[in-house]
Motif scaffolding. Structure first.
Motif, mmCIF file in Angstrom:
data_model
loop_
_atom_site.group_PDB
_atom_site.id
_atom_site.type_symbol
_atom_site.label_atom_id
_atom_site.label_comp_id
_atom_site.label_asym_id
_atom_site.label_seq_id
_atom_site.Cartn_x
_atom_site.Cartn_y
_atom_site.Cartn_z
ATOM 1 N N THR A 196 39.671 -35.594 1.912
ATOM 2 C CA THR A 196 40.004 -35.401 3.543
ATOM 3 C C THR A 196 40.235 -36.232 4.481
ATOM 4 O OG1 THR A 196 37.119 -35.977 3.603
ATOM 5 C CG2 THR A 196 38.065 -33.574 3.109
ATOM 6 N N ALA A 224 40.423 -40.951 4.254
ATOM 7 C CA ALA A 224 40.997 -42.076 3.373
ATOM 8 C C ALA A 224 39.752 -43.154 3.206
ATOM 9 C CB ALA A 224 42.055 -42.520 3.638
ATOM 10 N N ASN A 225 39.408 -43.825 2.058
ATOM 11 C CA ASN A 225 38.511 -45.489 2.188
ATOM 12 C C ASN A 225 38.384 -46.286 2.709
ATOM 13 O OD1 ASN A 225 38.169 -43.348 -0.069
ATOM 14 N ND2 ASN A 225 38.782 -44.599 -2.139
ATOM 15 N N VAL A 226 39.029 -44.618 4.733
ATOM 16 C CA VAL A 226 38.288 -46.611 5.160
ATOM 17 C C VAL A 226 37.130 -46.618 5.866
ATOM 18 C CG1 VAL A 226 40.919 -46.926 4.423
ATOM 19 C CG2 VAL A 226 40.084 -45.598 6.714
ATOM 20 N N LEU A 227 37.104 -47.660 6.787
ATOM 21 C CA LEU A 227 35.685 -47.603 7.982
ATOM 22 C C LEU A 227 36.296 -47.189 9.902
ATOM 23 C CD1 LEU A 227 34.236 -51.611 6.783
ATOM 24 C CD2 LEU A 227 33.144 -48.767 6.125
ATOM 25 N N LYS A 228 37.160 -46.765 9.839
ATOM 26 C CA LYS A 228 37.688 -46.479 10.845
ATOM 27 C C LYS A 228 38.589 -45.837 10.458
ATOM 28 C CE LYS A 228 37.863 -49.464 14.325
ATOM 29 N NZ LYS A 228 39.071 -50.474 15.032
ATOM 30 N N ASN A 229 38.746 -44.852 11.808
ATOM 31 C CA ASN A 229 40.708 -43.263 11.046
ATOM 32 C C ASN A 229 40.152 -43.183 12.189
ATOM 33 O OD1 ASN A 229 41.843 -41.969 9.657
ATOM 34 N ND2 ASN A 229 41.155 -41.835 7.642
ATOM 35 N N SER A 230 41.432 -43.066 12.953
ATOM 36 C CA SER A 230 42.726 -42.002 13.632
ATOM 37 C C SER A 230 42.713 -41.496 13.692
ATOM 38 C CB SER A 230 42.481 -42.912 15.427
ATOM 39 O OG SER A 230 41.249 -43.329 15.430
ATOM 40 N N THR A 231 43.100 -40.427 12.218
ATOM 41 C CA THR A 231 44.701 -40.797 11.900
ATOM 42 C C THR A 231 44.351 -39.110 12.047
ATOM 43 O OG1 THR A 231 45.089 -42.475 10.694
ATOM 44 C CG2 THR A 231 46.310 -40.630 9.541
ATOM 45 N N GLY A 232 44.511 -38.490 12.157
ATOM 46 C CA GLY A 232 44.053 -36.362 12.067
ATOM 47 C C GLY A 232 43.028 -36.148 12.362
ATOM 48 N N TYR A 233 42.904 -34.567 12.297
ATOM 49 C CA TYR A 233 41.592 -34.710 12.537
ATOM 50 C C TYR A 233 40.559 -34.936 11.287
ATOM 51 C CZ TYR A 233 44.763 -31.078 15.480
ATOM 52 O OH TYR A 233 44.639 -30.798 17.052
ATOM 53 N N LEU A 268 38.437 -34.078 9.236
ATOM 54 C CA LEU A 268 38.096 -32.885 7.772
ATOM 55 C C LEU A 268 37.153 -32.917 7.086
ATOM 56 C CD1 LEU A 268 41.469 -31.819 7.092
ATOM 57 C CD2 LEU A 268 40.708 -30.681 8.661
ATOM 58 N N GLN A 320 34.414 -34.613 8.461
ATOM 59 C CA GLN A 320 33.307 -34.883 9.445
ATOM 60 C C GLN A 320 32.782 -33.011 8.873
ATOM 61 O OE1 GLN A 320 30.645 -36.173 10.139
ATOM 62 N NE2 GLN A 320 31.824 -38.350 9.043
ATOM 63 N N LEU A 321 34.364 -32.446 9.412
ATOM 64 C CA LEU A 321 33.934 -30.987 9.386
ATOM 65 C C LEU A 321 33.461 -30.206 8.065
ATOM 66 C CD1 LEU A 321 34.871 -28.113 11.220
ATOM 67 C CD2 LEU A 321 36.846 -28.815 9.639
ATOM 68 N N SER A 348 46.533 -44.878 11.050
ATOM 69 C CA SER A 348 46.127 -45.580 12.144
ATOM 70 C C SER A 348 44.401 -45.842 12.228
ATOM 71 C CB SER A 348 46.121 -44.580 13.198
ATOM 72 O OG SER A 348 45.318 -45.249 14.029
ATOM 73 N N VAL A 380 47.360 -41.327 16.273
ATOM 74 C CA VAL A 380 48.653 -41.177 15.732
ATOM 75 C C VAL A 380 49.833 -40.516 16.412
ATOM 76 C CG1 VAL A 380 50.619 -39.429 13.924
ATOM 77 C CG2 VAL A 380 47.943 -39.867 13.550
#
Lengths: 469, 469
Positions: free
Chosen positions: A183, A185-194, A196, A198-199, B422, B427
């Motif tokens: 869903t 990436a293994n990262v602490l921050k992510n603003s890439t796409g919706y 999924l 948390q959905l 990002s 994006v």
């Protein structure tokens, strides 16, 4: 009801997918997997499958999607909203064999695990590395981490450390169509796409089957302190809760337990001694944690002083690890104890923290109006109050009009206070009649649309949270 | 391109909806609203609307949905991924008049605000009540809180306190169809239905227009300490980052700035003195915060000692509020300074924290291979590295094949390290050519399906994040 849809041919296919020894259709197994910890509900599936891998699950889902066979995923079966109950028959998909902690990444403070790992086992494994996974539902000794993801579970530590959703970085999911995705990436921050990830968290096994979980970990705090504080009035106890936060403190646990619940539980546990005087109506259990004992001591003293303004009685400090364990054991077994003693219906209300006194008053007023007994307990620091109801002459809870009226009245109050109907248990099967109270038609339309997008044939845990039609 | 779709009749309708004085079609206004802070992109809209209320926005959306007119919502225009650029023409919907903080709820530690409030204004307003809203993008003095929601913004404090998504409790949203919903409830825990709140956060204004925001607040920490640490090697500096967390510390900021970026920024700010010796390649800016000064001092000392194992040079402690402000000013203005000096292309990569040294090495290697200069800086504690690229002979960045090749190579590296493209910028328009690197077809299919569910006519910020077809 779709019962009778699973044929012997289907069962043969399942045996081909995962091996005959992991396919069960005997009555005892079906019965065992026909319930969870939700009161009195029993709906045996037609077949129980125990796959080992995402690939096997993918094959099962593709097949069931083609043949429109209902599939209900199940963790440890500790759920309290009927989310894992196969009420439409069909396939029960047990996740118990996906039980491996794949990797504890000490460099990145992350753990990758399969969903069938018991939450406490996971917590202990990371603790050995000096790391901390905080979410700790009362059932942590038996529930699966995968079920925690499905219900977005909380527990006492949530008040300081947040709930499951705050720790999930990435999920491997088998979609109802059989596709396998990650869903995020293994990262602490992510603003890439919706989002999924948390959905998926809290979607109660209706959108996909989680097969791998990447969780954020934090450093383990070195010390904690614990105290039990009696109050003469339930209302005063609940008023004290928000006062603690307004004064700038963030305890690592802030639990409220009404006196009846304490007494019933102490009795069940036998020999457990809580010093209770006649005029106590409720207790707060307060824990603080951190890395500096002096700071913690000062904090506990300041909180204690503050509580005196709310008519707190003599505070019991847990002196050592054993006393702490005893006190937590008491708290963790409240639900079980009150259930056994006839408080069979549990509601999982949540309101803004400072509205807790109003909620408590409303519960008691409704009890008088509708002639029921209620005991309240729960994660008061989060405004999350479990309300257990006992009503003479109504042993079977959810399936009747009287209880329906009572619960609607209760949830209307919760909604009026700015709250909602489930803080950590999920809607599942037993609360779906009430979602219209908290959601507008437009919300439900979007949620149904999301369900249809992920699961076009409505085969995966169908009829949970809401009906499609 | 749908340019030319807005007619004089449409404009008359918009005037009826929100008043003639808030509808703009003059060239200067159109030009102003045709860009954001993303380098060199300019796409003027056909009309700029400045509504005041959700009801007015609802009327606009209903109308535009019926007439299939593209709508681009815009906060303060500080975005770095082109998310607010009306590249299809049509309506630019400015949120600048929804600029009221509606209520600071000190009882429940929550604030309800409109989206057009400047983030720093909001932070200061709650600070006056002793409360803290941590997410602090570098542009916080000019960006809107609504834009922060759209991009799931971070900032230096994210490393200890989390990003925007961790503070959003509930959102009022105007859907593309004109329906107005609240996504959740004003509660700290919520397991009721799908998490539409989190679906909206970071959706870059493509699923709905946020018109009210309920944020969680926390108590304001009493003290902070700040230091600037020079390193002889960029790699050593980035190795030190994860060592700090592995040792059990959680700084409230942990920023990495490469020496070229520091020098360029110091020069732009004039007179700012950073003690720089010849052999310094990068600095870490480290902040700790809390309520006990002794504890903080001890923590800073322990961190300083730890850093000596990574060839740290002489540490500069910020002695007072002024020095702290100066140091933060330096950090906050890096992006602007390096942009002005020719590093026009900014990428917002994020990897698991401990993979930062590998990312830094990969960037330098790519620079050699493709003959470009890069400066790195950013929120190293979160593994979030901003990479600014300068390439001689390629002034216009995104629109050419050479840069496309470079960016694909960079993002492939990021993906290989477990990261994504990002961390906090989104994006938007400029990175959508690269989402296939981090998402499988099945992910994109779900995301496109969600977009179509919320926005069946694809009128709201269409062509951002991904194209539908």
């Amino acid at each position: 009801m779709n019962r009778g849809i699973v044929t012997t041919e289907h069962i043969q296919e399942f045996k081909n997918f995962i091996g005959a020894s992991f396919v069960f259709a005997d009555e005892e197994t079906l019965r065992h997997y026909g319930h969870d910890e939700t009161e009195q509900l029993l709906f045996p599936p037609e077949v129980v499958l125990k796959p080992r891998t995402a690939t096997e699950i993918s094959a099962i889902m593709r097949f069931c999607n083609t043949h429109q066979i209902p599939v209900t995923p199940r963790g440890a079966g500790t759920g309290l909203s009927g989310g894992a109950i196969p009420h439409l028959g069909g396939v029960l998909l047990s996740m118990e064999r996906l039980d491996t902690i794949i990797n504890i990444d000490e460099r990145n403070l992350q753990v990758t695990t399969e969903p069938g790992v018991i939450t406490e086992v996971l917590q202990n494994a990371v603790k050995e590395k000096g790391l901390f996974y905080p979410p700790d539902p009362s059932s942590r000794g038996s529930c699966f981490i995968g079920g925690n993801i499905a219900e977005n579970s909380g527990g006492p530590k949530a008040v300081k450390y947040g709930v499951v959703k705050d720790y999930v970085l990435n999920l491997e999911v088998v979609l109802p169509t059989g596709d396998i995705i990650w869903t995020g990436a293994n990262v602490l921050k992510n603003s890439t796409g919706y989002n999924l990830t948390q959905l998926m968290v809290g979607s109660e096994g209706t959108l996909g089957i989680v097969t791998k979980i990447v969780l954020k970990l934090i450093p383990l705090p070195a010390y904690d302190l614990l105290m039990l504080v009696p109050f003469k009035s339930l209302e005063k106890a609940s008023e004290a809760v928000s006062a603690i936060f307004r004064a700038g403190f963030t305890p690592s646990a802030l639990e409220l337990v009404e006196i009846d619940a304490i007494l019933i539980t102490a009795k069940m546990l036998d020999n457990y001694v809580v010093p209770i005087t006649d005029d106590v109506e409720a207790h707060l259990i307060i824990e603080t944690d951190g890395n500096d004992m002096d700071v913690l001591m000062k904090e506990m003293e300041a909180i204690s002083e503050l509580l005196m303004h709310y008519d707190a009685g003599d505070i019991l400090f847990a002196d050592d690890a054993q006393q702490k364990n005893e006190l937590w054991k008491l708290r963790r077994r409240v639900a079980e104890a009150v259930k056994v003693s006839g408080y069979t219906i549990e509601e999982d209300t949540v309101v803004p923290r400072a509205e807790l006194p109003k909620l408590v008053r409303a519960v008691k007023a409704l009890g008088k109006q509708y002639d029921f007994h209620a005991v309240c307990y729960g994660h008061a620091g989060d405004g999350n109050l479990h309300i257990r109801i006992k009503k003479e002459g109504i042993p079977d809870s959810y399936g009747n009009a009287v209880m329906h009226t009572i619960l609607r009245a209760l949830f209307e109050e919760v909604k009026a206070l700015g709250g909602t109907i489930s803080g950590e248990h999920g809607v599942g099967l037993i609360q779906k009649d009430y979602v219209d109270i908290v959601f507008a038609d437009a919300n439900l339309k979007l949620m149904r649309g999301i369900k249809q997008l992920f699961d076009p044939n409505n085969i995966l845990n169908a009829g949970k949270i809401f009906d499609l039609h």
